[in-house]
Design a protein around this motif. Structure first.
Motif, PDB file in Angstrom:
ATOM      1  N   ASN A  56      15.107  11.887   2.790  1.00 30.84           N
ATOM      2  CA  ASN A  56      13.706  11.717   2.412  1.00 30.84           C
ATOM      3  C   ASN A  56      12.873  11.186   3.572  1.00 30.84           C
ATOM      4  O   ASN A  56      11.746  11.626   3.780  1.00 30.84           O
ATOM      5  CB  ASN A  56      13.600  10.769   1.212  1.00 30.84           C
ATOM      6  CG  ASN A  56      13.507  11.509  -0.101  1.00 30.84           C
ATOM      7  OD1 ASN A  56      12.430  11.907  -0.520  1.00 30.84           O
ATOM      8  ND2 ASN A  56      14.641  11.732  -0.740  1.00 30.84           N
ATOM      9  N   VAL A  57      13.420  10.238   4.307  1.00 29.02           N
ATOM     10  CA  VAL A  57      12.669   9.684   5.446  1.00 29.02           C
ATOM     11  C   VAL A  57      12.505  10.756   6.529  1.00 29.02           C
ATOM     12  O   VAL A  57      11.423  10.905   7.110  1.00 29.02           O
ATOM     13  CB  VAL A  57      13.365   8.426   6.007  1.00 29.02           C
ATOM     14  CG1 VAL A  57      12.752   8.005   7.336  1.00 29.02           C
ATOM     15  CG2 VAL A  57      13.257   7.276   5.005  1.00 29.02           C
ATOM     16  N   ASN A  86       9.888  13.338   4.955  1.00 32.85           N
ATOM     17  CA  ASN A  86       8.527  12.854   4.659  1.00 32.85           C
ATOM     18  C   ASN A  86       7.938  11.973   5.751  1.00 32.85           C
ATOM     19  O   ASN A  86       6.735  11.737   5.782  1.00 32.85           O
ATOM     20  CB  ASN A  86       8.532  12.033   3.353  1.00 32.85           C
ATOM     21  CG  ASN A  86       9.038  12.831   2.172  1.00 32.85           C
ATOM     22  OD1 ASN A  86       8.639  13.980   1.985  1.00 32.85           O
ATOM     23  ND2 ASN A  86       9.920  12.250   1.376  1.00 32.85           N
ATOM     24  N   GLY A  87       8.780  11.425   6.619  1.00 35.20           N
ATOM     25  CA  GLY A  87       8.308  10.448   7.599  1.00 35.20           C
ATOM     26  C   GLY A  87       7.948   9.139   6.911  1.00 35.20           C
ATOM     27  O   GLY A  87       8.062   9.002   5.690  1.00 35.20           O
ATOM     28  N   LEU A  88       7.538   8.175   7.703  1.00 33.57           N
ATOM     29  CA  LEU A  88       7.080   6.890   7.175  1.00 33.57           C
ATOM     30  C   LEU A  88       5.740   6.595   7.849  1.00 33.57           C
ATOM     31  O   LEU A  88       5.536   6.952   9.002  1.00 33.57           O
ATOM     32  CB  LEU A  88       8.077   5.774   7.509  1.00 33.57           C
ATOM     33  CG  LEU A  88       9.364   5.718   6.686  1.00 33.57           C
ATOM     34  CD1 LEU A  88      10.339   4.711   7.274  1.00 33.57           C
ATOM     35  CD2 LEU A  88       9.066   5.364   5.225  1.00 33.57           C
ATOM     36  N   PRO A  89       4.818   5.949   7.131  1.00 37.24           N
ATOM     37  CA  PRO A  89       3.534   5.634   7.768  1.00 37.24           C
ATOM     38  C   PRO A  89       3.726   4.628   8.902  1.00 37.24           C
ATOM     39  O   PRO A  89       4.711   3.874   8.910  1.00 37.24           O
ATOM     40  CB  PRO A  89       2.704   5.031   6.635  1.00 37.24           C
ATOM     41  CG  PRO A  89       3.655   4.677   5.556  1.00 37.24           C
ATOM     42  CD  PRO A  89       4.902   5.474   5.744  1.00 37.24           C
ATOM     43  N   ILE A 113      20.541  10.571   0.451  1.00 36.24           N
ATOM     44  CA  ILE A 113      19.275  10.926  -0.206  1.00 36.24           C
ATOM     45  C   ILE A 113      18.104  10.206   0.466  1.00 36.24           C
ATOM     46  O   ILE A 113      17.083  10.816   0.807  1.00 36.24           O
ATOM     47  CB  ILE A 113      19.320  10.552  -1.718  1.00 36.24           C
ATOM     48  CG1 ILE A 113      20.286  11.473  -2.458  1.00 36.24           C
ATOM     49  CG2 ILE A 113      17.926  10.610  -2.341  1.00 36.24           C
ATOM     50  CD1 ILE A 113      20.558  11.043  -3.901  1.00 36.24           C
ATOM     51  N   ILE A 114      18.255   8.908   0.678  1.00 32.10           N
ATOM     52  CA  ILE A 114      17.152   8.124   1.249  1.00 32.10           C
ATOM     53  C   ILE A 114      16.883   8.563   2.692  1.00 32.10           C
ATOM     54  O   ILE A 114      15.736   8.749   3.099  1.00 32.10           O
ATOM     55  CB  ILE A 114      17.473   6.613   1.156  1.00 32.10           C
ATOM     56  CG1 ILE A 114      17.512   6.178  -0.313  1.00 32.10           C
ATOM     57  CG2 ILE A 114      16.445   5.791   1.940  1.00 32.10           C
ATOM     58  CD1 ILE A 114      18.151   4.827  -0.561  1.00 32.10           C
ATOM     59  N   HIS A 137       0.812  -1.225   0.000  1.00 36.11           N
ATOM     60  CA  HIS A 137       0.000   0.000   0.000  1.00 36.11           C
ATOM     61  C   HIS A 137       0.848   1.279   0.000  1.00 36.11           C
ATOM     62  O   HIS A 137       0.332   2.357  -0.245  1.00 36.11           O
ATOM     63  CB  HIS A 137      -0.926   0.018   1.236  1.00 36.11           C
ATOM     64  CG  HIS A 137      -0.182   0.082   2.541  1.00 36.11           C
ATOM     65  ND1 HIS A 137       0.434  -1.022   3.116  1.00 36.11           N
ATOM     66  CD2 HIS A 137       0.079   1.110   3.379  1.00 36.11           C
ATOM     67  CE1 HIS A 137       1.007  -0.670   4.256  1.00 36.11           C
ATOM     68  NE2 HIS A 137       0.806   0.612   4.443  1.00 36.11           N
ATOM     69  N   PHE A 138       2.135   1.148   0.293  1.00 38.50           N
ATOM     70  CA  PHE A 138       2.967   2.346   0.393  1.00 38.50           C
ATOM     71  C   PHE A 138       3.858   2.538  -0.839  1.00 38.50           C
ATOM     72  O   PHE A 138       4.553   3.547  -0.956  1.00 38.50           O
ATOM     73  CB  PHE A 138       3.811   2.283   1.670  1.00 38.50           C
ATOM     74  CG  PHE A 138       4.550   3.551   1.991  1.00 38.50           C
ATOM     75  CD1 PHE A 138       3.878   4.757   2.096  1.00 38.50           C
ATOM     76  CD2 PHE A 138       5.921   3.543   2.186  1.00 38.50           C
ATOM     77  CE1 PHE A 138       4.548   5.937   2.383  1.00 38.50           C
ATOM     78  CE2 PHE A 138       6.610   4.714   2.483  1.00 38.50           C
ATOM     79  CZ  PHE A 138       5.927   5.912   2.577  1.00 38.50           C
ATOM     80  N   TRP A 142       8.448  10.099  -3.949  1.00 41.29           N
ATOM     81  CA  TRP A 142       9.551  10.727  -3.222  1.00 41.29           C
ATOM     82  C   TRP A 142      10.636  11.156  -4.205  1.00 41.29           C
ATOM     83  O   TRP A 142      10.730  10.662  -5.319  1.00 41.29           O
ATOM     84  CB  TRP A 142      10.153   9.738  -2.207  1.00 41.29           C
ATOM     85  CG  TRP A 142       9.367   9.562  -0.949  1.00 41.29           C
ATOM     86  CD1 TRP A 142       8.058   9.886  -0.735  1.00 41.29           C
ATOM     87  CD2 TRP A 142       9.846   9.002   0.272  1.00 41.29           C
ATOM     88  NE1 TRP A 142       7.698   9.559   0.544  1.00 41.29           N
ATOM     89  CE2 TRP A 142       8.776   9.018   1.181  1.00 41.29           C
ATOM     90  CE3 TRP A 142      11.075   8.500   0.689  1.00 41.29           C
ATOM     91  CZ2 TRP A 142       8.894   8.533   2.489  1.00 41.29           C
ATOM     92  CZ3 TRP A 142      11.198   8.015   1.979  1.00 41.29           C
ATOM     93  CH2 TRP A 142      10.126   8.041   2.873  1.00 41.29           C
ATOM     94  N   ASP A 143      11.476  12.041  -3.744  1.00 42.79           N
ATOM     95  CA  ASP A 143      12.543  12.594  -4.582  1.00 42.79           C
ATOM     96  C   ASP A 143      13.795  11.723  -4.433  1.00 42.79           C
ATOM     97  O   ASP A 143      14.779  12.137  -3.815  1.00 42.79           O
ATOM     98  CB  ASP A 143      12.787  14.047  -4.144  1.00 42.79           C
ATOM     99  CG  ASP A 143      13.714  14.757  -5.105  1.00 42.79           C
ATOM    100  OD1 ASP A 143      13.819  14.297  -6.263  1.00 42.79           O
ATOM    101  OD2 ASP A 143      14.338  15.752  -4.697  1.00 42.79           O
ATOM    102  N   LEU A 144      13.745  10.526  -4.981  1.00 38.14           N
ATOM    103  CA  LEU A 144      14.853   9.570  -4.792  1.00 38.14           C
ATOM    104  C   LEU A 144      15.785   9.548  -6.001  1.00 38.14           C
ATOM    105  O   LEU A 144      15.350   9.725  -7.106  1.00 38.14           O
ATOM    106  CB  LEU A 144      14.300   8.160  -4.535  1.00 38.14           C
ATOM    107  CG  LEU A 144      13.524   7.962  -3.236  1.00 38.14           C
ATOM    108  CD1 LEU A 144      12.925   6.565  -3.180  1.00 38.14           C
ATOM    109  CD2 LEU A 144      14.417   8.169  -2.018  1.00 38.14           C
TER     110      LEU A 144
END
Lengths: 255, 255
Positions: free
Chosen positions: B155-156, B159-162, B151-152, A245-246, A253-255
């Motif tokens: 981003n985390v 943006n956070g993670l669910p 980069i990763i 689902h994610f 995302w800007d990866l």
């Protein structure tokens, strides 16, 4: 008469634990039983495997009965791997793990050696079930689980399980009669640790892991709800851990 | 300037492994770093926790840098639990695990101590990432992973993670320049064991676990595909193991 199914029995409490002895007795009424189980308790081993040391696997006779038994020095996952590759002449029709002394509901499935054995079998394409009773005591009453274990096992033998799915079955501790068997999802929850910090005679600090389970889920379709209402819980468990689902969001995302 | 994020760093190869030393250096450029990592290698430990013995956790200084470090006698999951409950004064903003010496793609996520640490952090509600390089050698080239790890990670943090999701990041072994970062699903596959059976000087049989990975998935959206085509793979991983797609069918069984 149809050929008897070949059933692999394992656990994480060790081959002499009352829980596995009961499970073997039940399985002897259903099929041809081969036991490959740890020679010592492996609780909390999760899905550990033995990569940096050796394994032994020795044929033994623990008690009467037609089953063939081996005790193994490794983890529950090691037992399944050894059984599949070295001991069994063909792929078993079923693998059952347990009966665990203690619950493996909710997030405990992650830490469970009982379930890791079932999952290992599932990875090998063997239909598999983990059975656990929410009672840690060595002399817990396993006799009263017999009817439901037979029903669930026979259903798996008759219907099979889809690729990538095994069953996590938990029994409530209560001595009251079970209200029935309930298909559930894994409840959200976690263990809140409360480490017990001590000092050794030589002055070194050390810890004991302790803690209590915290339920974070109010759903009435969870294993925790079922168990607290005296149902036997059955959760279908998968080992594709992808959070499908994610994926779409992650692609933005800007990866 | 915004407050620096608090970053917990751990791994399963042990606190002195070159992979974690590189990860610490990278994280020092991003936040305030606390390291709580095993004092010895824990590969293949899966999601094991230490329930029947004691744990020690000792502050040490492995090399220069602003990070604070502790070595722990337990498993990667133990390290995260100890860090959260006993060492860190507040919940960290991020947990990173690795860089593992060896791949944790496909089904290896299940056996991975690196990923079990990330999952343990996720269970605690901490955004978490496991990093692994498909090269087992102690002197693998970790320097070339720096750009993508930054980069990763950023981003985390941004943006956070669910809830219930952590990231499993794998780098291909090839020394060629990476083609990019690819969001993937976990490839279907398993390890086919080929136990090496030996006899000890005293005549006892024992085994070494050996085996090779077998890919059972032709999809081009998997981590295995990405890695074999020289992409960095990112799989979102969940620890709700419920096979939701099978619940309805299971409800039709005669239970």
């Amino acid at each position: 008469m149809a050929k008897k199914p070949l059933i692999l029995v394992t656990n994480d409490d060790g081959i002499t634990a009352p829980g596995i002895r009961k499970l073997i007795k039940i399985m002897n009424t259903i099929g041809e039983v081969v036991v490959v189980a740890p020679d010592s308790p492996q609780s909390g081993m999760g899905h550990a495997i033995t990569v940096d040391s050796t394994l032994t696997c020795v044929k033994i006779k623990v008690d009467d009965g037609p089953q063939i038994e081996y005790k193994c020095s490794g983890t529950p996952s090691d037992c399944v791997k050894l059984a599949r590759r070295e001991i069994l002449k063909r792929k078993p029709d079923l693998c059952v793990s347990g009966i665990n002394h203690g619950s493996n509901s909710s997030i405990s499935v992650i830490y469970s050696g009982t379930m890791s054995a079932a999952i290992e079998a599932g990875i090998e394409g063997i239909p598999a079930i983990g059975f656990s009773l929410g009672d840690f005591s060595w002399d817990a009453n396993f006799d009263r689980l017999e009817k439901e274990i037979k029903i669930i096992t026979q259903n798996v033998l008759d219907n099979g399980l889809p690729e990538g799915v095994v069953l996590n079955v938990n029994f409530p501790k209560s001595e009251n009669e079970f209200k029935g068997i309930k298909v559930c999802r894994q409840a959200r929850g976690n263990w809140v640790e409360d480490f017990d910090k001590r000092v050794s005679p030589s002055g070194k600090e050390y810890y004991w892991l302790a803690g209590k389970y915290e339920l974070l889920d109010k759903g009435e379709d969870t294993d925790e709800w079922a168990l607290s209402h005296n149902y036997v819980s059955v959760v279908p468990v998968q080992f594709d851990l992808t959070a499908h689902h994610f994926i779409q969001k992650l692609n933005n995302w800007d990866l």
